[in-house]
Scaffold this motif. Structure first.
Motif, PDB file in Angstrom:
ATOM      1  N   GLY A  18     -60.519 -12.594 -36.066  1.00 34.57           N
ATOM      2  CA  GLY A  18     -59.398 -11.226 -36.017  1.00 34.57           C
ATOM      3  C   GLY A  18     -59.989 -10.049 -36.287  1.00 34.57           C
ATOM      4  N   ALA A  19     -60.688 -10.123 -37.076  1.00 32.37           N
ATOM      5  CA  ALA A  19     -61.378  -8.553 -37.398  1.00 32.37           C
ATOM      6  C   ALA A  19     -62.061  -8.237 -36.194  1.00 32.37           C
ATOM      7  CB  ALA A  19     -62.234  -8.340 -38.470  1.00 32.37           C
ATOM      8  N   LEU A  59     -47.648 -15.902 -27.517  1.00 38.68           N
ATOM      9  CA  LEU A  59     -47.716 -16.588 -28.701  1.00 38.68           C
ATOM     10  C   LEU A  59     -48.543 -17.498 -29.190  1.00 38.68           C
ATOM     11  CD1 LEU A  59     -45.559 -17.356 -30.906  1.00 38.68           C
ATOM     12  CD2 LEU A  59     -44.631 -19.278 -29.697  1.00 38.68           C
ATOM     13  N   ASN A  60     -49.111 -17.308 -30.228  1.00 40.66           N
ATOM     14  CA  ASN A  60     -50.205 -18.337 -30.762  1.00 40.66           C
ATOM     15  C   ASN A  60     -49.991 -19.043 -32.077  1.00 40.66           C
ATOM     16  OD1 ASN A  60     -53.213 -16.859 -29.750  1.00 40.66           O
ATOM     17  ND2 ASN A  60     -51.477 -15.523 -29.448  1.00 40.66           N
ATOM     18  N   LEU A  61     -50.027 -20.252 -32.025  1.00 42.08           N
ATOM     19  CA  LEU A  61     -49.742 -20.884 -33.271  1.00 42.08           C
ATOM     20  C   LEU A  61     -51.107 -21.586 -33.714  1.00 42.08           C
ATOM     21  CD1 LEU A  61     -47.185 -22.028 -34.993  1.00 42.08           C
ATOM     22  CD2 LEU A  61     -46.826 -20.767 -32.881  1.00 42.08           C
ATOM     23  N   LEU A  62     -51.564 -21.500 -34.940  1.00 40.43           N
ATOM     24  CA  LEU A  62     -53.062 -21.799 -35.493  1.00 40.43           C
ATOM     25  C   LEU A  62     -52.776 -22.777 -36.413  1.00 40.43           C
ATOM     26  CD1 LEU A  62     -53.795 -18.359 -35.685  1.00 40.43           C
ATOM     27  CD2 LEU A  62     -54.277 -19.674 -33.705  1.00 40.43           C
ATOM     28  N   ALA A  63     -53.569 -23.839 -36.523  1.00 42.09           N
ATOM     29  CA  ALA A  63     -53.758 -24.811 -37.519  1.00 42.09           C
ATOM     30  C   ALA A  63     -55.276 -24.674 -37.980  1.00 42.09           C
ATOM     31  CB  ALA A  63     -53.357 -26.201 -37.216  1.00 42.09           C
ATOM     32  N   PHE A  64     -55.854 -24.375 -38.958  1.00 37.66           N
ATOM     33  CA  PHE A  64     -57.171 -24.255 -39.331  1.00 37.66           C
ATOM     34  C   PHE A  64     -57.609 -25.579 -39.898  1.00 37.66           C
ATOM     35  CE2 PHE A  64     -55.007 -20.171 -40.298  1.00 37.66           C
ATOM     36  CZ  PHE A  64     -55.614 -19.357 -39.396  1.00 37.66           C
ATOM     37  N   GLY A 114     -61.327 -18.428 -43.204  1.00 34.52           N
ATOM     38  CA  GLY A 114     -62.170 -17.106 -43.386  1.00 34.52           C
ATOM     39  C   GLY A 114     -63.061 -16.972 -42.028  1.00 34.52           C
ATOM     40  N   GLU A 115     -63.575 -17.985 -41.362  1.00 36.89           N
ATOM     41  CA  GLU A 115     -64.094 -17.731 -40.211  1.00 36.89           C
ATOM     42  C   GLU A 115     -62.874 -17.297 -38.999  1.00 36.89           C
ATOM     43  OE1 GLU A 115     -67.656 -18.197 -39.229  1.00 36.89           O
ATOM     44  OE2 GLU A 115     -67.328 -17.945 -41.649  1.00 36.89           O
ATOM     45  N   GLY A 167     -64.341 -23.085 -33.636  1.00 34.44           N
ATOM     46  CA  GLY A 167     -64.890 -24.072 -34.520  1.00 34.44           C
ATOM     47  C   GLY A 167     -63.787 -23.863 -35.803  1.00 34.44           C
ATOM     48  N   SER A 168     -62.975 -22.845 -35.879  1.00 35.61           N
ATOM     49  CA  SER A 168     -62.318 -22.854 -37.084  1.00 35.61           C
ATOM     50  C   SER A 168     -60.845 -23.521 -37.068  1.00 35.61           C
ATOM     51  CB  SER A 168     -62.010 -21.227 -37.481  1.00 35.61           C
ATOM     52  OG  SER A 168     -61.115 -20.648 -36.315  1.00 35.61           O
TER      53      SER A 168
END
Length: 262
Positions: free
Chosen positions: A171-172, A154-159, A165-166, A236-237
């Motif tokens: 992810g790509a 489980l990943n929670l992300l805050a940009f 975009g980075e 860094g994102s």
């Protein structure tokens, strides 16, 4: 876009008893997994709810809607942390069948390890999703004992402002090569949708990533090709993040264990 629910639960009853109650209810989770351990701890976001109370989290549930747990199930829960996310319909369609293929792959469907663990790239901490000595030792013990099957992270992300975009570039690359060559796939990805009383404040995105085994996850972290992408786009994102390792279980299997004891 359906709004799904991610729930971390600390139970007031044994896990089989709770799952037996789920199987008898109208709740049909997309996934249900036992919480194994933190891989990355959040730095500041939601730390009071997730960490400060020294709560032992038992289960991770993902639900295909935003409906709350029934009062009957709520009575079996001691603590809960909830976040809602808008998930693309294409990820939810036929999810049960797609997930079953991931959890029970046919012979030849699971990629071989790439060999990066023979000379692993390590770091002093795993907080930037690198292989620390402590994490490496734990993976060795877990992978050789109860952790022989698939894991779901489980990943929670805050940009950081303007940096999503980075992360999308990360992810790509994960989907194209550095994750997929180890069997890694993001089976649920969604944008956090704030609802009253939930824990979504400060978070932007949620993802549930599948790996065929903890060894495949370690093989990725230990590799130079992954760490080039990780350092270039991911680290860094992010303003904050956490990763929680879980192992998915079937409601019927665990509920049957409970009935067998009665």
């Amino acid at each position: 876009m359906p709004v799904c629910t991610v729930l971390l639960l600390s139970l007031a009853v044994p896990i089989p008893q709770f799952l037996s109650a789920v199987s008898s209810s109208s709740t049909t989770p997309l996934t249900i997994g036992k919480v194994v351990r933190w891989i990355i701890l959040p730095n500041s976001t939601s730390t009071d709810k997730l960490l400060a109370q020294n709560i032992h989290w038992d289960l991770l549930l993902t639900l295909p809607n935003s409906d709350p747990l029934s009062s009957e199930l709520q009575r079996l829960v001691q603590h809960q942390w909830i976040v809602h996310a808008g998930v693309p319909s294409r990820l939810i369609q036929n999810f049960e069948a797609k997930n079953a293929q991931l959890l029970h792959p046919k012979a030849g469907d699971v990629p071989e390890l790439t060999g990066s663990l023979t000379k692993p790239r390590t770091a002093s901490s795993s907080q930037n999703l690198e292989l620390s000595p402590e994490l490496k030792d734990w993976i060795s013990k877990f992978g050789n004992q109860e952790g022989k099957g698939a894991v779901s992270m489980l990943n929670l992300l805050a940009f950081k402002e303007g940096m999503k975009g980075e992360y999308l570039k990360y992810g790509a690359e994960f989907a194209k090569s550095v994750g997929s060559r180890r069997g890694g796939t993001a089976k649920i990805v969604g944008t956090v949708v704030r609802q009253d009383g939930d824990g979504g404040e400060g978070w932007d995105e949620v993802a549930l990533a599948h790996y065929p085994s903890i060894w495949h996850f370690a093989d990725m972290l230990a590799s130079e090709d992954y760490q080039i992408v990780n350092r270039k786009y991911r680290v860094g994102s992010l303003r904050d993040t956490f990763i929680l390792c879980t192992t998915e279980i079937g409601i019927e299997t665990e509920a049957d264990k409970n009935h067998a004891k009665l």
